[in-house]
Design a protein around this motif. Structure first.
Motif, PDB file in Angstrom:
ATOM      1  N   ALA A   1       0.826  -1.202   0.000  1.00  0.00           N
ATOM      2  CA  ALA A   1       0.000   0.000   0.000  1.00  0.00           C
ATOM      3  C   ALA A   1       0.865   1.259   0.000  1.00  0.00           C
ATOM      4  O   ALA A   1       0.563   2.243  -0.688  1.00  0.00           O
ATOM      5  CB  ALA A   1      -0.927  -0.004   1.213  1.00  0.00           C
ATOM      6  N   THR A   2       1.952   1.227   0.762  1.00  0.00           N
ATOM      7  CA  THR A   2       2.859   2.374   0.820  1.00  0.00           C
ATOM      8  C   THR A   2       3.498   2.623  -0.535  1.00  0.00           C
ATOM      9  O   THR A   2       3.591   3.766  -1.000  1.00  0.00           O
ATOM     10  CB  THR A   2       3.956   2.147   1.875  1.00  0.00           C
ATOM     11  N   LYS A   3       3.918   1.557  -1.197  1.00  0.00           N
ATOM     12  CA  LYS A   3       4.541   1.697  -2.512  1.00  0.00           C
ATOM     13  C   LYS A   3       3.560   2.285  -3.519  1.00  0.00           C
ATOM     14  O   LYS A   3       3.925   3.149  -4.331  1.00  0.00           O
ATOM     15  CB  LYS A   3       5.065   0.351  -2.999  1.00  0.00           C
ATOM     16  N   LEU A   4       2.304   1.848  -3.461  1.00  0.00           N
ATOM     17  CA  LEU A   4       1.287   2.379  -4.370  1.00  0.00           C
ATOM     18  C   LEU A   4       1.049   3.866  -4.120  1.00  0.00           C
ATOM     19  O   LEU A   4       0.889   4.648  -5.059  1.00  0.00           O
ATOM     20  CB  LEU A   4      -0.024   1.602  -4.220  1.00  0.00           C
ATOM     21  N   ARG A   5       1.043   4.260  -2.837  1.00  0.00           N
ATOM     22  CA  ARG A   5       0.861   5.680  -2.514  1.00  0.00           C
ATOM     23  C   ARG A   5       2.040   6.499  -3.026  1.00  0.00           C
ATOM     24  O   ARG A   5       1.863   7.607  -3.539  1.00  0.00           O
ATOM     25  CB  ARG A   5       0.722   5.878  -1.003  1.00  0.00           C
ATOM     26  N   ILE A   6       3.230   5.951  -2.885  1.00  0.00           N
ATOM     27  CA  ILE A   6       4.427   6.653  -3.361  1.00  0.00           C
ATOM     28  C   ILE A   6       4.370   6.840  -4.875  1.00  0.00           C
ATOM     29  O   ILE A   6       4.635   7.928  -5.398  1.00  0.00           O
ATOM     30  CB  ILE A   6       5.700   5.879  -2.954  1.00  0.00           C
ATOM     31  N   LEU A   7       4.000   5.794  -5.610  1.00  0.00           N
ATOM     32  CA  LEU A   7       3.937   5.882  -7.070  1.00  0.00           C
ATOM     33  C   LEU A   7       2.838   6.843  -7.523  1.00  0.00           C
ATOM     34  O   LEU A   7       3.012   7.574  -8.509  1.00  0.00           O
ATOM     35  CB  LEU A   7       3.719   4.496  -7.673  1.00  0.00           C
ATOM     36  N   ALA A   8       1.712   6.855  -6.814  1.00  0.00           N
ATOM     37  CA  ALA A   8       0.632   7.783  -7.161  1.00  0.00           C
ATOM     38  C   ALA A   8       1.072   9.226  -6.933  1.00  0.00           C
ATOM     39  O   ALA A   8       0.807  10.111  -7.761  1.00  0.00           O
ATOM     40  CB  ALA A   8      -0.608   7.469  -6.322  1.00  0.00           C
ATOM     41  N   ALA A   9       1.753   9.461  -5.824  1.00  0.00           N
ATOM     42  CA  ALA A   9       2.247  10.806  -5.533  1.00  0.00           C
ATOM     43  C   ALA A   9       3.334  11.209  -6.524  1.00  0.00           C
ATOM     44  O   ALA A   9       3.394  12.367  -6.970  1.00  0.00           O
ATOM     45  CB  ALA A   9       2.787  10.867  -4.101  1.00  0.00           C
ATOM     46  N   ALA A  10       4.188  10.264  -6.889  1.00  0.00           N
ATOM     47  CA  ALA A  10       5.266  10.545  -7.840  1.00  0.00           C
ATOM     48  C   ALA A  10       4.705  10.881  -9.210  1.00  0.00           C
ATOM     49  O   ALA A  10       5.219  11.763  -9.905  1.00  0.00           O
ATOM     50  CB  ALA A  10       6.205   9.347  -7.931  1.00  0.00           C
ATOM     51  N   ARG A  11       3.645  10.213  -9.597  1.00  0.00           N
ATOM     52  CA  ARG A  11       3.042  10.493 -10.905  1.00  0.00           C
ATOM     53  C   ARG A  11       2.565  11.940 -10.978  1.00  0.00           C
ATOM     54  O   ARG A  11       2.784  12.631 -11.977  1.00  0.00           O
ATOM     55  CB  ARG A  11       1.876   9.521 -11.146  1.00  0.00           C
ATOM     56  N   ILE A  12       1.921  12.413  -9.930  1.00  0.00           N
ATOM     57  CA  ILE A  12       1.455  13.800  -9.889  1.00  0.00           C
ATOM     58  C   ILE A  12       2.633  14.764  -9.900  1.00  0.00           C
ATOM     59  O   ILE A  12       2.646  15.752 -10.639  1.00  0.00           O
ATOM     60  CB  ILE A  12       0.585  14.025  -8.635  1.00  0.00           C
ATOM     61  N   GLU A  13       3.635  14.476  -9.074  1.00  0.00           N
ATOM     62  CA  GLU A  13       4.795  15.367  -8.955  1.00  0.00           C
ATOM     63  C   GLU A  13       5.568  15.476 -10.272  1.00  0.00           C
ATOM     64  O   GLU A  13       5.893  16.586 -10.721  1.00  0.00           O
ATOM     65  CB  GLU A  13       5.717  14.861  -7.846  1.00  0.00           C
ATOM     66  N   PHE A  14       5.865  14.332 -10.890  1.00  0.00           N
ATOM     67  CA  PHE A  14       6.618  14.360 -12.151  1.00  0.00           C
ATOM     68  C   PHE A  14       5.793  14.972 -13.281  1.00  0.00           C
ATOM     69  O   PHE A  14       6.336  15.650 -14.160  1.00  0.00           O
ATOM     70  CB  PHE A  14       7.080  12.954 -12.521  1.00  0.00           C
TER      71      PHE A  14
ATOM     72  N   ALA B   1      10.869  18.025 -10.158  1.00  0.00           N
ATOM     73  CA  ALA B   1      10.227  17.199  -9.127  1.00  0.00           C
ATOM     74  C   ALA B   1      11.105  17.090  -7.887  1.00  0.00           C
ATOM     75  O   ALA B   1      12.330  17.068  -7.980  1.00  0.00           O
ATOM     76  CB  ALA B   1       9.931  15.799  -9.684  1.00  0.00           C
ATOM     77  N   ARG B   2      10.480  17.008  -6.720  1.00  0.00           N
ATOM     78  CA  ARG B   2      11.194  16.912  -5.457  1.00  0.00           C
ATOM     79  C   ARG B   2      10.737  15.683  -4.676  1.00  0.00           C
ATOM     80  O   ARG B   2       9.542  15.492  -4.447  1.00  0.00           O
ATOM     81  CB  ARG B   2      10.964  18.173  -4.613  1.00  0.00           C
ATOM     82  N   VAL B   3      11.715  14.894  -4.270  1.00  0.00           N
ATOM     83  CA  VAL B   3      11.417  13.675  -3.524  1.00  0.00           C
ATOM     84  C   VAL B   3      10.742  14.013  -2.198  1.00  0.00           C
ATOM     85  O   VAL B   3       9.860  13.276  -1.731  1.00  0.00           O
ATOM     86  CB  VAL B   3      12.702  12.848  -3.302  1.00  0.00           C
ATOM     87  N   ASP B   4      11.132  15.126  -1.576  1.00  0.00           N
ATOM     88  CA  ASP B   4      10.508  15.540  -0.316  1.00  0.00           C
ATOM     89  C   ASP B   4       8.998  15.704  -0.479  1.00  0.00           C
ATOM     90  O   ASP B   4       8.218  15.252   0.366  1.00  0.00           O
ATOM     91  CB  ASP B   4      11.100  16.869   0.167  1.00  0.00           C
ATOM     92  N   ARG B   5       8.592  16.357  -1.563  1.00  0.00           N
ATOM     93  CA  ARG B   5       7.156  16.562  -1.796  1.00  0.00           C
ATOM     94  C   ARG B   5       6.451  15.245  -2.052  1.00  0.00           C
ATOM     95  O   ARG B   5       5.315  15.039  -1.607  1.00  0.00           O
ATOM     96  CB  ARG B   5       6.936  17.522  -2.961  1.00  0.00           C
ATOM     97  N   ILE B   6       7.099  14.351  -2.791  1.00  0.00           N
ATOM     98  CA  ILE B   6       6.501  13.039  -3.081  1.00  0.00           C
ATOM     99  C   ILE B   6       6.277  12.275  -1.787  1.00  0.00           C
ATOM    100  O   ILE B   6       5.199  11.721  -1.544  1.00  0.00           O
ATOM    101  CB  ILE B   6       7.397  12.239  -4.040  1.00  0.00           C
ATOM    102  N   ALA B   7       7.285  12.245  -0.932  1.00  0.00           N
ATOM    103  CA  ALA B   7       7.176  11.536   0.342  1.00  0.00           C
ATOM    104  C   ALA B   7       6.069  12.136   1.204  1.00  0.00           C
ATOM    105  O   ALA B   7       5.280  11.413   1.828  1.00  0.00           O
ATOM    106  CB  ALA B   7       8.512  11.576   1.076  1.00  0.00           C
ATOM    107  N   ARG B   8       5.999  13.466   1.216  1.00  0.00           N
ATOM    108  CA  ARG B   8       4.984  14.145   2.030  1.00  0.00           C
ATOM    109  C   ARG B   8       3.586  13.830   1.515  1.00  0.00           C
ATOM    110  O   ARG B   8       2.681  13.528   2.291  1.00  0.00           O
ATOM    111  CB  ARG B   8       5.252  15.647   2.025  1.00  0.00           C
ATOM    112  N   THR B   9       3.400  13.900   0.198  1.00  0.00           N
ATOM    113  CA  THR B   9       2.090  13.605  -0.388  1.00  0.00           C
ATOM    114  C   THR B   9       1.687  12.154  -0.141  1.00  0.00           C
ATOM    115  O   THR B   9       0.515  11.854   0.100  1.00  0.00           O
ATOM    116  CB  THR B   9       2.107  13.884  -1.904  1.00  0.00           C
ATOM    117  N   ALA B  10       2.658  11.261  -0.201  1.00  0.00           N
ATOM    118  CA  ALA B  10       2.387   9.828  -0.015  1.00  0.00           C
ATOM    119  C   ALA B  10       2.288   9.439   1.452  1.00  0.00           C
ATOM    120  O   ALA B  10       1.996   8.279   1.762  1.00  0.00           O
ATOM    121  CB  ALA B  10       3.484   9.007  -0.676  1.00  0.00           C
ATOM    122  N   GLN B  11       2.538  10.396   2.346  1.00  0.00           N
ATOM    123  CA  GLN B  11       2.543  10.132   3.791  1.00  0.00           C
ATOM    124  C   GLN B  11       3.530   9.019   4.133  1.00  0.00           C
ATOM    125  O   GLN B  11       3.232   8.090   4.875  1.00  0.00           O
ATOM    126  CB  GLN B  11       1.134   9.784   4.283  1.00  0.00           C
ATOM    127  N   ALA B  12       4.711   9.143   3.545  1.00  0.00           N
ATOM    128  CA  ALA B  12       5.790   8.179   3.797  1.00  0.00           C
ATOM    129  C   ALA B  12       7.086   8.965   3.971  1.00  0.00           C
ATOM    130  O   ALA B  12       7.295   9.963   3.279  1.00  0.00           O
ATOM    131  CB  ALA B  12       5.926   7.205   2.626  1.00  0.00           C
TER     132      ALA B  12
END
Length: 223
Positions: free
Chosen positions: A20-33, A41-52
């Motif tokens: 579930a965490t990986k799916l949230r990360i990929l969903a957040a990364a898709r929006i960010e990229f 794109a910033r990894v910090d924002r991706i992690a924050r959006t994915a709550q990871a």
């Protein structure tokens, strides 16, 4: 025995949580990229959006480049999965091609992040996609399906023989993709609201007509 059962349950929960965490990360990364491109794109924002936290992100997927590639692979996997669900080969050949055209149009319109990701990767000359061992096989399936549909159509006498399925698929994608990806500039350049519902409906009917006329078998000559 109960201790072993508890251990098994905790392991299953950990695996489920990791997925579930990986799916949230990929969903957040898709929006960010899609919104900021690869460089912005910033990894910090991706992690924050994915709550990871970033440590989990790097653990599950890897660095920014690995995350970007995983995002691209997931994006392609999503559209290929959706295409398989169309069950095109169960339809009459011309109806199958029409369904594929309409699906492609609808998918691009409903998934602007996918369009943005492709535009970004083209700017990078597919530098990241080239590193994926999955992409060629993943995307060859739809071309193979189109090929079987065309061969069936030729046998039935409803489509022209000898049509290259890759060229046809690229043409379908291009006719849909260009309009969607360039809709803002086209609207300004031609001073016409190409984002209006009427314009969108006119476009897909135009594309369907072009494609079907291009592949249809020539009518039999009257003696």
């Amino acid at each position: 025995m109960k201790r072993q059962d508890d251990k098994t349950s905790r392991l299953k929960l950990a695996v489920r949580d990791a997925g579930a965490t990986k799916l949230r990360i990929l969903a957040a990364a898709r929006i960010e990229f899609a919104d900021h491109g690869y460089m912005g794109a910033r990894v910090d924002r991706i992690a924050r959006t994915a709550q990871a936290n970033k440590r989990l992100l790097y653990y599950y997927i890897g660095n920014k480049e690995a995350l970007y590639l995983a995002t691209l692979e997931r994006a392609y996997a999503d559209i290929r999965t959706a295409e398989r669900e169309l069950r095109l080969e169960e339809l009459e050949p011309l109806a199958a091609v029409e369904r594929l055209v309409r699906f492609t149009w609808d998918y691009f319109n409903a998934n602007p992040s996918f369009v943005a990701l492709l535009n970004t990767e083209n700017l990078h000359r597919a530098r990241h996609l080239k590193k994926s061992p999955q992409i060629p096989d993943m995307n060859s399936a739809v071309v193979a399906t189109v090929g079987r549909i065309l061969r069936k159509g030729a046998r039935l006498g409803v489509t022209r023989p000898g049509i290259d399925p890759l060229q046809l698929y690229i043409s379908i994608a291009s006719l849909c993709f260009f309009y969607v990806s360039n809709i803002h500039t086209l609207t300004v350049v031609f001073a016409r609201d190409l984002k209006a519902r009427k314009a969108l409906d006119e476009r897909i009917e135009h594309v369907v007509g072009m494609v079907l006329r291009a592949i249809a078998a020539a009518p039999a000559r009257k003696s």
